[in-house]
Design a protein around this motif. Structure first.
Motif, PDB file in Angstrom:
ATOM      1  N   ASP A 480     -43.159   8.221  -0.384  1.00  0.00           N
ATOM      2  CA  ASP A 480     -42.337   7.015  -0.261  1.00  0.00           C
ATOM      3  C   ASP A 480     -40.888   7.373   0.018  1.00  0.00           C
ATOM      4  OD1 ASP A 480     -44.428   5.247  -0.717  1.00  0.00           O
ATOM      5  OD2 ASP A 480     -44.244   5.418  -2.892  1.00  0.00           O
ATOM      6  N   LYS A 482     -37.446   5.089   0.923  1.00  0.00           N
ATOM      7  CA  LYS A 482     -37.010   3.699   0.956  1.00  0.00           C
ATOM      8  C   LYS A 482     -36.779   3.237   2.388  1.00  0.00           C
ATOM      9  CE  LYS A 482     -33.614   0.484  -0.936  1.00  0.00           C
ATOM     10  NZ  LYS A 482     -32.371   0.319  -1.743  1.00  0.00           N
ATOM     11  N   ASN A 483     -37.443   2.133   2.741  1.00  0.00           N
ATOM     12  CA  ASN A 483     -37.361   1.539   4.084  1.00  0.00           C
ATOM     13  C   ASN A 483     -37.881   2.476   5.176  1.00  0.00           C
ATOM     14  OD1 ASN A 483     -36.195  -0.945   3.248  1.00  0.00           O
ATOM     15  ND2 ASN A 483     -34.216   0.091   3.049  1.00  0.00           N
ATOM     16  N   GLU A 551     -33.058   0.313   7.857  1.00  0.00           N
ATOM     17  CA  GLU A 551     -32.457  -0.428   6.735  1.00  0.00           C
ATOM     18  C   GLU A 551     -32.324  -1.905   7.103  1.00  0.00           C
ATOM     19  OE1 GLU A 551     -31.740   0.811   3.900  1.00  0.00           O
ATOM     20  OE2 GLU A 551     -31.585   2.996   4.165  1.00  0.00           O
TER      21      GLU A 551
END
Length: 551
Positions: A480, A482-483, A551
């Motif tokens: 994972d 983020k984004n 993002e």
């Protein structure tokens, strides 16, 4: 191959199919071998036997249509380098896509064999195939091939079809079938009984299963009859022994699934080569346990797309889309460029119309369908691409330019000498398995901190292992981020269509992966800004690798 070819040359075959089809692609993609040089060497070893090639009409030996100027030059170069029989087919049986290559073969004076892609569906019948044979006869074909790539032709249908074609055209007829369903040998005998002129066979160590009926068996069955082939079994025995040694050497590369009789083909209609590809593709995606789902999805996709015969490139188009549908858990969530082009009509007329619901799901409102011969939309490119290849120092001759045009993504590294077999993961695996099949496994699964990884073993030498570790450190991150936007499949990064700091919209194509011989776009799931890109064109990524961050 060369010692085997010299033995074949003594046997008295009508022809040896030795080039074209997937062999061109495999040479440069996996073996770092010049397909043109291979052809010339084989011709030297087969001075008394015709070399035959499989030509995909306007697709030549690729997976898309090429302009007419490229078709003309390719046929001329193939003939000049040793091809004397051209078996030409179109995956949709759209004769418009065969006309230019057929004319080019006539112009060089080679044997022109027009092929019918045999299949079963609500819109295909003996009558439609005989009508197509008449069209090929009108285009001056020298012979007709019934190309039964899935092994679906039954003995009764073979009799009816061969009789109908010979009555309508008077041309010699060849039957090409596969033993996938276990029926091909029976259909061959039925074909012999009604006067078939040529049968396609494979030497026994490589026969049956998804391959052809065995050469030796067919030859022996005709001894003492009025259809005797004149081929000597003792001459074949020497070639058989060479084939046995080769089969043993490369046994680690042969999947047992492809060697069995599979009556499911009568339900799902999957050609032998397609089954091999699907098994390989699911292995690459670590999803072989979903093969049964895939078998059921392929006929659904085929029906959605208007029942195309499953032969290259439509077998790849249908099969790869079925793989995506199964792996992603949602039908047509991700659609390859090739499927979109097919639905637009850029491969030709589909045998039946594409379902309206599917067309709306795949195409955007501003994408128009075409009704003309697809190649009429293509501008000549040979001179332009020849200049490009010259500027990059890639081409020494016309054959190099043609290689560059046919495979622009992988040809540059091949023509620069950068694609040594050990540097190519799939080829490195093949070389390793061939050398040490008895001692070294080709793949293993390991678990690290609860996560399972499939590891392909390329080599056991210290330098190769060190290089492999270095490459792994440079790979895209897993897990994972983020984004982060992950790859949903194993493949090679073909193109990056964005850059850091770029504003993107939901649905924009950010990266194009080449997987399963298709171009698979990775779309942005949101509006936003690209802040990180972890991959470059040419990188090989695995399912779950993070490609970039939006993002």
């Amino acid at each position: 191959m060369l010692p085997l070819a010299r033995l074949f040359d003594k046997a008295g075959f009508w022809s040896v199919e030795a080039w074209g089809g997937a062999t061109f692609d495999s040479c440069i993609r996996f073996l770092a071998e010049d397909p043109w040089e291979r052809l010339r060497k084989l011709k030297e070893a087969l001075p008394n036997t015709r070399i035959q090639m499989l030509l995909r009409g306007q697709n030549l030996v690729g997976y898309r249509h090429y302009p007419d100027d490229v078709v003309d030059r390719f046929v001329g170069a193939a003939h000049r380098n040793g091809v004397e029989v051209f078996r030409i087919f179109d995956a949709l049986n759209d004769v418009r896509n065969m006309e230019r290559s057929m004319r080019a073969v006539r112009d060089v004076g080679a044997h022109l064999q027009g092929a019918i892609a045999y299949t079963l569906s609500p819109v295909h019948s003996v009558e439609t195939f005989v009508k197509m044979a008449e069209e090929l006869y009108a285009l001056e074909a020298d012979s007709i091939c019934i190309k039964d790539m899935a092994g679906l032709v039954m003995p009764a249908a073979a009799r009816e079809l061969i009789t109908g074609i010979k009555r309508a055209t008077g041309l010699p007829v060849c039957l090409h079938s596969h033993s996938t369903s276990g029926i091909a040998s029976m259909s061959y005998q039925a074909a012999i009984d009604v006067g078939v002129d040529i049968l396609d066979t494979a030497m026994s160590p490589f026969a049956l299963g998804t391959s052809q009926p065995p050469t030796e068996s067919v030859v022996a069955s005709l001894v003492g009859t009025d259809r005797e082939s004149g081929i000597d079994l003792l001459t074949l025995r020497a070639a058989r022994n060479v084939c046995l040694a080769l089969r043993d050497k490369y046994g680690a590369l042969v999947d047992p699934i492809t060697e069995r009789v599979d009556s499911d083909v009568l339900i799902y209609q999957l050609p032998g080569g397609m089954i091999s590809n699907l098994v390989s593709q699911l292995k690459e995606q670590d999803a072989l346990d979903r093969l049964e789902e895939l078998y059921q999805e392929v006929p659904r996709v085929r029906a959605d797309l208007g029942y195309p015969p499953l032969v290259t490139p439509t077998s790849q188009i249908v099969g790869s889309q079925a793989v995506l549908n199964v792996l992603l858990g949602e039908r047509y969530k991700n659609v390859s460029k090739e499927v979109r082009d097919y639905v637009r009509g850029l491969y030709g007329h589909s045998p039946a119309p594409v379902a309206d619901e599917i067309r709306r799901q795949i195409l955007s409102e501003d994408e128009e369908c075409v009704v003309c011969r697809p190649a009429d939309l293509l501008e000549p490119v040979y001179d332009k691409m020849c200049a490009q290849a010259g500027e990059q120092g890639l081409a020494r001759c016309e054959e190099d330019v043609l290689t560059y045009i046919l495979y622009p993504a992988i040809a540059p590294s091949f023509l620069k000498g950068e694609r040594s077999p050990e540097a190519i993961p799939s080829a490195g695996l093949a070389a390793s398995a061939a050398r040490r099949a008895a001692e070294v496994p080709s793949m293993m699964e390991v678990e690290v901190d609860g996560e399972r990884f499939s590891v392909r073993i390329l080599s056991v030498e210290g330098t190769a292992v060190a290089a492999g570790i270095e490459r792994r450190e440079e790979r895209a991150p897993r897990g994972d981020v983020k984004n982060g936007i992950k790859s949903n499949m194993q493949g090679m990064v073909l193109e990056i269509r964005t850059s850091r700091g770029t504003q993107v919209k939901k649905g924009d194509t950010l990266v194009v992966l080449e997987a399963m011989k298709m171009e698979n776009p990775i779309h942005s799931p949101r509006d936003g800004t690209v802040t990180e890109i972890f991959v470059d064109a040419g990188d090989v990524v695995q399912a779950g690798d993070v490609l970039l961050v939006v993002e």
